[in-house]
Design a protein around this motif. Sequence first.
Motif, PDB file in Angstrom:
ATOM      1  N   LYS A  34       0.824  -1.210   0.000  1.00 48.36           N
ATOM      2  CA  LYS A  34       0.000   0.000   0.000  1.00 48.36           C
ATOM      3  C   LYS A  34       0.856   1.257   0.000  1.00 48.36           C
ATOM      4  O   LYS A  34       0.558   2.227  -0.706  1.00 48.36           O
ATOM      5  N   LYS A  36       3.929   1.559  -1.181  1.00 47.32           N
ATOM      6  CA  LYS A  36       4.555   1.697  -2.498  1.00 47.32           C
ATOM      7  C   LYS A  36       3.566   2.266  -3.506  1.00 47.32           C
ATOM      8  O   LYS A  36       3.913   3.120  -4.322  1.00 47.32           O
ATOM      9  N   ILE A  37       2.322   1.799  -3.455  1.00 51.04           N
ATOM     10  CA  ILE A  37       1.302   2.289  -4.381  1.00 51.04           C
ATOM     11  C   ILE A  37       1.023   3.766  -4.122  1.00 51.04           C
ATOM     12  O   ILE A  37       0.949   4.572  -5.055  1.00 51.04           O
ATOM     13  N   ASN A  38       0.887   4.136  -2.862  1.00 55.21           N
ATOM     14  CA  ASN A  38       0.629   5.542  -2.522  1.00 55.21           C
ATOM     15  C   ASN A  38       1.804   6.434  -2.920  1.00 55.21           C
ATOM     16  O   ASN A  38       1.598   7.549  -3.414  1.00 55.21           O
ATOM     17  N   ASN A  39       3.021   5.943  -2.725  1.00 58.59           N
ATOM     18  CA  ASN A  39       4.204   6.711  -3.107  1.00 58.59           C
ATOM     19  C   ASN A  39       4.247   6.894  -4.627  1.00 58.59           C
ATOM     20  O   ASN A  39       4.518   7.994  -5.116  1.00 58.59           O
ATOM     21  N   ALA A  40       3.960   5.831  -5.360  1.00 60.92           N
ATOM     22  CA  ALA A  40       3.949   5.922  -6.824  1.00 60.92           C
ATOM     23  C   ALA A  40       2.860   6.888  -7.290  1.00 60.92           C
ATOM     24  O   ALA A  40       3.070   7.678  -8.213  1.00 60.92           O
ATOM     25  N   LYS A  41       1.707   6.839  -6.634  1.00 60.52           N
ATOM     26  CA  LYS A  41       0.609   7.750  -6.983  1.00 60.52           C
ATOM     27  C   LYS A  41       1.003   9.202  -6.726  1.00 60.52           C
ATOM     28  O   LYS A  41       0.760  10.076  -7.557  1.00 60.52           O
ATOM     29  N   ASP A  42       1.638   9.449  -5.584  1.00 59.73           N
ATOM     30  CA  ASP A  42       2.079  10.809  -5.265  1.00 59.73           C
ATOM     31  C   ASP A  42       3.108  11.300  -6.273  1.00 59.73           C
ATOM     32  O   ASP A  42       3.059  12.454  -6.721  1.00 59.73           O
ATOM     33  N   ASN A  43       4.061  10.431  -6.637  1.00 56.61           N
ATOM     34  CA  ASN A  43       5.073  10.816  -7.617  1.00 56.61           C
ATOM     35  C   ASN A  43       4.442  11.099  -8.977  1.00 56.61           C
ATOM     36  O   ASN A  43       4.841  12.031  -9.671  1.00 56.61           O
ATOM     37  N   LEU A  44       3.474  10.295  -9.361  1.00 54.70           N
ATOM     38  CA  LEU A  44       2.796  10.496 -10.634  1.00 54.70           C
ATOM     39  C   LEU A  44       2.011  11.806 -10.633  1.00 54.70           C
ATOM     40  O   LEU A  44       2.048  12.561 -11.611  1.00 54.70           O
ATOM     41  N   ASN A  45       1.338  12.105  -9.532  1.00 56.66           N
ATOM     42  CA  ASN A  45       0.603  13.372  -9.420  1.00 56.66           C
ATOM     43  C   ASN A  45       1.558  14.557  -9.478  1.00 56.66           C
ATOM     44  O   ASN A  45       1.269  15.563 -10.132  1.00 56.66           O
TER      45      ASN A  45
END
Length: 78
Positions: A34, A36-45
Amino acid sequence: MGNKAKGLLALLGLGALAYWKYKNSSEEEKQMVKDKINNAKDNLNKWGNDLKDKADNVASQVQDKVDEVKNKAQESLN
């Protein structure tokens, strides 16, 4: 069977494997996924916002140049 069908079947298989592995993971491992997914989402945003800001900046510069050319054209007509 075409390449698209094989690719979709492989993707479905990987998804099923990932789901099974996630369901059989410990709570700590699930939290790591979870995070890692949130970190990837934040980086993508962040990347998307940076890209939007750069595009807005370029559009503003182009609009300024267009206005400058319009003004010069009107001055030369007068």
